[in-house]
Design a protein around this motif. Structure first.
Motif, PDB file in Angstrom:
ATOM      1  N   ARG A   3     -68.389  74.943  22.643  1.00  0.00           N
ATOM      2  CA  ARG A   3     -67.271  74.217  22.071  1.00  0.00           C
ATOM      3  C   ARG A   3     -66.038  75.102  21.974  1.00  0.00           C
ATOM      4  N   HIS A  36     -57.333  66.932  27.201  1.00  0.00           N
ATOM      5  CA  HIS A  36     -58.699  66.576  27.608  1.00  0.00           C
ATOM      6  C   HIS A  36     -59.724  67.194  26.653  1.00  0.00           C
ATOM      7  N   ASP A  40     -62.272  65.112  24.062  1.00  0.00           N
ATOM      8  CA  ASP A  40     -63.715  65.326  24.050  1.00  0.00           C
ATOM      9  C   ASP A  40     -64.210  65.622  22.638  1.00  0.00           C
ATOM     10  N   HIS A  41     -63.457  66.438  21.895  1.00  0.00           N
ATOM     11  CA  HIS A  41     -63.827  66.744  20.509  1.00  0.00           C
ATOM     12  C   HIS A  41     -63.834  65.484  19.656  1.00  0.00           C
ATOM     13  N   GLN A  43     -64.055  62.394  20.567  1.00  0.00           N
ATOM     14  CA  GLN A  43     -65.105  61.477  21.001  1.00  0.00           C
ATOM     15  C   GLN A  43     -66.437  61.849  20.362  1.00  0.00           C
ATOM     16  N   VAL A 196     -65.660  69.891  30.684  1.00  0.00           N
ATOM     17  CA  VAL A 196     -65.085  68.897  29.783  1.00  0.00           C
ATOM     18  C   VAL A 196     -65.023  67.560  30.530  1.00  0.00           C
ATOM     19  N   PRO A 197     -65.636  66.507  29.997  1.00  0.00           N
ATOM     20  CA  PRO A 197     -65.632  65.214  30.707  1.00  0.00           C
ATOM     21  C   PRO A 197     -64.245  64.597  30.781  1.00  0.00           C
TER      22      PRO A 197
END
Length: 261
Positions: A3, A36, A40-41, A43, A196-197
């Motif tokens: 992370r 981005h 992601d965080h 989400q 990262v998605p």
């Protein structure tokens, strides 16, 4: 990598984000990458990212390693992106080996401070008039970058083989800086390297279009030379930089806000 809680971007106009306009100035791939990571965080229901961008247009490798790298160490970032040396490589008389040696010093300092470093190779610019003269130097510099990344376990965004950047639509009219879509694609590729998605693919081809008529293309080359190449050469001759007097746009780690998007 794990992370990412803090991210600091270092470099020159490429990382500052020139020619990707936003309400606050320039956005660029690094701001987009931070977005981005932040998405992601959020989400995952995790706290957001704190982000700083110390890049300034026109900066040379010595400026970046002596000024920006110590600041990044001071900020204690988890992730530091370092793209530097392009302005040096394009100058006559500069050697890829000496520029790479200075770059390695920056990577070593950041790694020893506990940061994970994200590096970038140079673009393949053989399709760009004048820039193709530096093609061999960029290629050799890239070999050094690959070696540095391997030895310091740095993450690497290899821009050289990305054929989408051989399309003029990925570039601004000055042919030196990316267009907004070019910055978008670099951010997507960097996110991919970080794991990262994202919801888009940097590989998506541009729509097919007919090549320009030869005479029209030559007229455009002449216009480009008068508008952009001439002033760029003039600054080099006079020892000036487009970044003289400029300051970093995000000098301290801070959360992203709605105004950043």
């Amino acid at each position: 990598m794990g992370r990412i809680t803090t991210y600091v971007a270092l470099g020159d106009s490429f990382t500052e984000g020139l020619e990707d306009p936003a309400a606050y100035g320039f956005r660029g791939w690094a701001d987009r990458l931070a977005e981005h990571i932040e998405a992601d965080h959020l989400q995952a229901g995790q706290p957001g990212l704190r982000y700083a961008n110390l890049a300034v247009r026109g900066r040379l490798i010595d400026d970046i390693v002596s000024e920006q790298v110590p600041k990044a160490v001071e900020l204690g970032a988890d992730l530091v992106s370092l793209c530097a040396g392009g302005n040096d490589i394009l100058r006559p008389g500069s050697g890829p080996a000496s520029v790479a040696k200075r770059l390695e010093q920056g990577v070593r300092t950041l790694t020893e401070a506990g940061a994970r470093v994200l590096m970038f190779t140079g673009f393949d610019l053989r399709h760009v008039p004048v820039m193709r003269l530096a093609h061999s130097k960029i290629e050799v510099y890239n070999l050094h970058i690959h070696d540095i990344a391997r030895r310091y376990d740095a993450l690497l965004v290899d821009l050289w083989p990305m054929t989408v950047f051989r399309d003029a639509r990925a570039w601004n009219a000055d042919r030196l800086h990316l267009s907004p879509d070019g910055h978008r694609r670099v951010a997507l590729r960097a996110a991919e390297v970080l794991g990262v998605p994202v919801d888009a693919d940097w590989r998506e081809p541009y729509p097919v279009r007919r090549p320009p008529v030869w005479t029209a293309a030559r007229r455009e080359d002449l216009r480009w030379a008068r508008t952009y190449l001439g002033p760029w050469i003039g600054r080099r001759i006079n020892g000036r930089s487009s970044g003289d007097g400029a300051l970093p746009k995000r000098p301290d780690l801070a959360p992203l806000t709605a105004a950043d998007r």
